[in-house]
Design a protein around this motif. Structure first.
Motif, PDB file in Angstrom:
ATOM      1  N   PHE A  33      11.670 -11.124 -21.375  1.00 32.78           N
ATOM      2  CA  PHE A  33      12.299 -12.208 -22.145  1.00 32.78           C
ATOM      3  C   PHE A  33      13.083 -13.125 -21.206  1.00 32.78           C
ATOM      4  CE2 PHE A  33      15.312 -14.518 -24.609  1.00 32.78           C
ATOM      5  CZ  PHE A  33      14.709 -14.731 -25.840  1.00 32.78           C
ATOM      6  N   PHE A  37      13.025 -17.286 -20.629  1.00 32.95           N
ATOM      7  CA  PHE A  37      14.010 -18.169 -21.259  1.00 32.95           C
ATOM      8  C   PHE A  37      15.400 -18.171 -20.622  1.00 32.95           C
ATOM      9  CE2 PHE A  37      11.043 -17.076 -24.783  1.00 32.95           C
ATOM     10  CZ  PHE A  37      10.514 -18.345 -24.949  1.00 32.95           C
ATOM     11  N   ASP A  38      15.746 -17.160 -19.851  1.00 27.85           N
ATOM     12  CA  ASP A  38      17.146 -17.049 -19.397  1.00 27.85           C
ATOM     13  C   ASP A  38      17.184 -16.300 -18.065  1.00 27.85           C
ATOM     14  OD1 ASP A  38      19.880 -16.726 -19.143  1.00 27.85           O
ATOM     15  OD2 ASP A  38      20.160 -15.705 -21.064  1.00 27.85           O
ATOM     16  N   GLN A  40      18.759 -15.478 -15.485  1.00 27.29           N
ATOM     17  CA  GLN A  40      19.982 -15.202 -14.730  1.00 27.29           C
ATOM     18  C   GLN A  40      19.872 -13.772 -14.177  1.00 27.29           C
ATOM     19  OE1 GLN A  40      23.593 -17.441 -16.270  1.00 27.29           O
ATOM     20  NE2 GLN A  40      22.633 -16.917 -18.198  1.00 27.29           N
ATOM     21  N   PHE A  42      21.616 -11.158 -13.897  1.00 27.82           N
ATOM     22  CA  PHE A  42      22.038  -9.945 -14.635  1.00 27.82           C
ATOM     23  C   PHE A  42      21.113  -9.613 -15.807  1.00 27.82           C
ATOM     24  CE2 PHE A  42      25.241 -13.410 -15.140  1.00 27.82           C
ATOM     25  CZ  PHE A  42      24.848 -13.898 -16.369  1.00 27.82           C
ATOM     26  N   ALA A  53      29.618  -8.616 -13.760  1.00 29.78           N
ATOM     27  CA  ALA A  53      30.689  -8.181 -14.671  1.00 29.78           C
ATOM     28  C   ALA A  53      30.164  -7.159 -15.687  1.00 29.78           C
ATOM     29  CB  ALA A  53      31.269  -9.398 -15.389  1.00 29.78           C
ATOM     30  N   PHE A  54      28.852  -7.130 -15.912  1.00 30.08           N
ATOM     31  CA  PHE A  54      28.274  -6.202 -16.896  1.00 30.08           C
ATOM     32  C   PHE A  54      28.046  -4.806 -16.320  1.00 30.08           C
ATOM     33  CE2 PHE A  54      26.599 -10.467 -18.153  1.00 30.08           C
ATOM     34  CZ  PHE A  54      27.293 -10.578 -19.337  1.00 30.08           C
ATOM     35  N   LEU A  62      20.148 -14.573 -25.969  1.00 27.76           N
ATOM     36  CA  LEU A  62      19.068 -15.133 -26.791  1.00 27.76           C
ATOM     37  C   LEU A  62      18.122 -14.045 -27.262  1.00 27.76           C
ATOM     38  CD1 LEU A  62      18.030 -18.226 -24.696  1.00 27.76           C
ATOM     39  CD2 LEU A  62      19.334 -18.194 -26.830  1.00 27.76           C
ATOM     40  N   HIS A  63      17.939 -13.040 -26.421  1.00 24.20           N
ATOM     41  CA  HIS A  63      17.069 -11.917 -26.776  1.00 24.20           C
ATOM     42  C   HIS A  63      17.709 -11.114 -27.915  1.00 24.20           C
ATOM     43  CE1 HIS A  63      14.355  -8.504 -24.976  1.00 24.20           C
ATOM     44  NE2 HIS A  63      14.024  -8.808 -26.188  1.00 24.20           N
ATOM     45  N   LEU A  65      19.859 -12.225 -30.055  1.00 26.49           N
ATOM     46  CA  LEU A  65      19.776 -13.104 -31.232  1.00 26.49           C
ATOM     47  C   LEU A  65      18.369 -13.070 -31.837  1.00 26.49           C
ATOM     48  CD1 LEU A  65      20.481 -15.543 -33.060  1.00 26.49           C
ATOM     49  CD2 LEU A  65      20.344 -17.001 -31.061  1.00 26.49           C
ATOM     50  N   ARG A  92      28.097 -14.957 -31.981  1.00 19.92           N
ATOM     51  CA  ARG A  92      28.998 -14.324 -31.014  1.00 19.92           C
ATOM     52  C   ARG A  92      28.404 -13.036 -30.448  1.00 19.92           C
ATOM     53  NH1 ARG A  92      30.670 -18.571 -31.290  1.00 19.92           N
ATOM     54  NH2 ARG A  92      32.802 -19.341 -31.487  1.00 19.92           N
ATOM     55  N   TRP A  93      28.376 -12.969 -29.105  1.00 19.60           N
ATOM     56  CA  TRP A  93      27.940 -11.769 -28.408  1.00 19.60           C
ATOM     57  C   TRP A  93      29.172 -10.966 -28.040  1.00 19.60           C
ATOM     58  CZ3 TRP A  93      25.532 -16.565 -26.923  1.00 19.60           C
ATOM     59  CH2 TRP A  93      24.229 -16.689 -27.417  1.00 19.60           C
TER      60      TRP A  93
END
Lengths: 153, 153
Positions: A33, A37-38, A40, A42, A53-54, A62-63, A65, A92-93
């Motif tokens: 995913f 689409f994202d 990054q 992490f 930070a995770f 987005l995944h 969501l 909100r995540w």
């Protein structure tokens, strides 16, 4: 409430609740995913993510969501009645979705408003709380849906 | 503004604008996304979709949202500075995304707030307007991003 494919605007009332089925997510799902689409680090690279930070690989928000919407649509509340969705509010995540997690949602009808200009339809608002397998709320949102009134054709 | 991979909290100011690259979407893309996350007939079946309120196949709103995020991330505004995202507000689908469309976004910094409790970071809000090839605004949202201050490590 027992899901049905035949709910119309009049069948919804504030406070009704629907519980979705669960869905599991793998590391491969998360990376696939994110690539689309994202992209990054992490969300893509478990080794680099450990320094974030995770503290490890986490799904794109987005995944999370998109999965929350999928389990909602799988309730099959409507088919003939749905016209479309104008939007989402207060997405909100709260806690990251991680490889191996299984999520499910509790969805509550938070508003039902018949249209004044087009009384054959109205907006149904659904407040979603998505839980992980530890019963933590990891995600919340409100979705708006344009739904036909019964007999509106 | 010219994108950079090295923006930190102090580098953002309300009113800055960033224009993304464009991205095209095919019928196959739309159907593949919908199968995974939003299996409603007007996202899956061109023939059945012709009878829907949309008059033809349209992308899942989640797909539009995901593509809007993708073109935003491709600006590469930050890499070391990003901590994560707390959420989205006022997500609105205005005009459907259809097969063959190409979309791009204009992204404006709408708020920059340093954290009081953790002054090494803050929240940057981005207001997105996504356009199709006809220069129509098809989608808007506001994204929140937790961004490190410069020298915060």
């Amino acid at each position: 409430m027992r899901p049905s494919r035949d709910l119309f605007l009049e069948d919804f009332a504030v406070g009704q609740r629907f519980e979705t089925e669960g869905i599991a997510v793998t590391e491969a799902d998360i990376i696939a995913f994110a690539r689309q689409f994202d992209p990054q680090y992490f969300h893509l690279d478990p080794v680099a993510a450990a320094t974030s930070a995770f503290g490890g690989l986490v799904a794109s928000g987005l995944h999370t969501l998109s999965l929350a919407m999928r389990v909602f649509f799988e309730l099959n509340l409507w088919e003939r009645a749905i016209i479309g969705s104008p939007g989402l509010d207060h997405v909100r995540w709260l806690i990251p979705l991680r490889p191996g997690d299984t999520i499910r949602s509790m969805v509550e009808i938070s508003a039902v408003k018949r249209s004044r200009s087009k009384p054959d339809r109205g907006v149904v608002s659904t407040a979603h709380r998505t839980f992980n397998q530890h019963h933590q709320v990891i995600f919340t949102m409100t979705c708006l849906h344009i739904v036909r009134a019964r007999g509106a054709g």
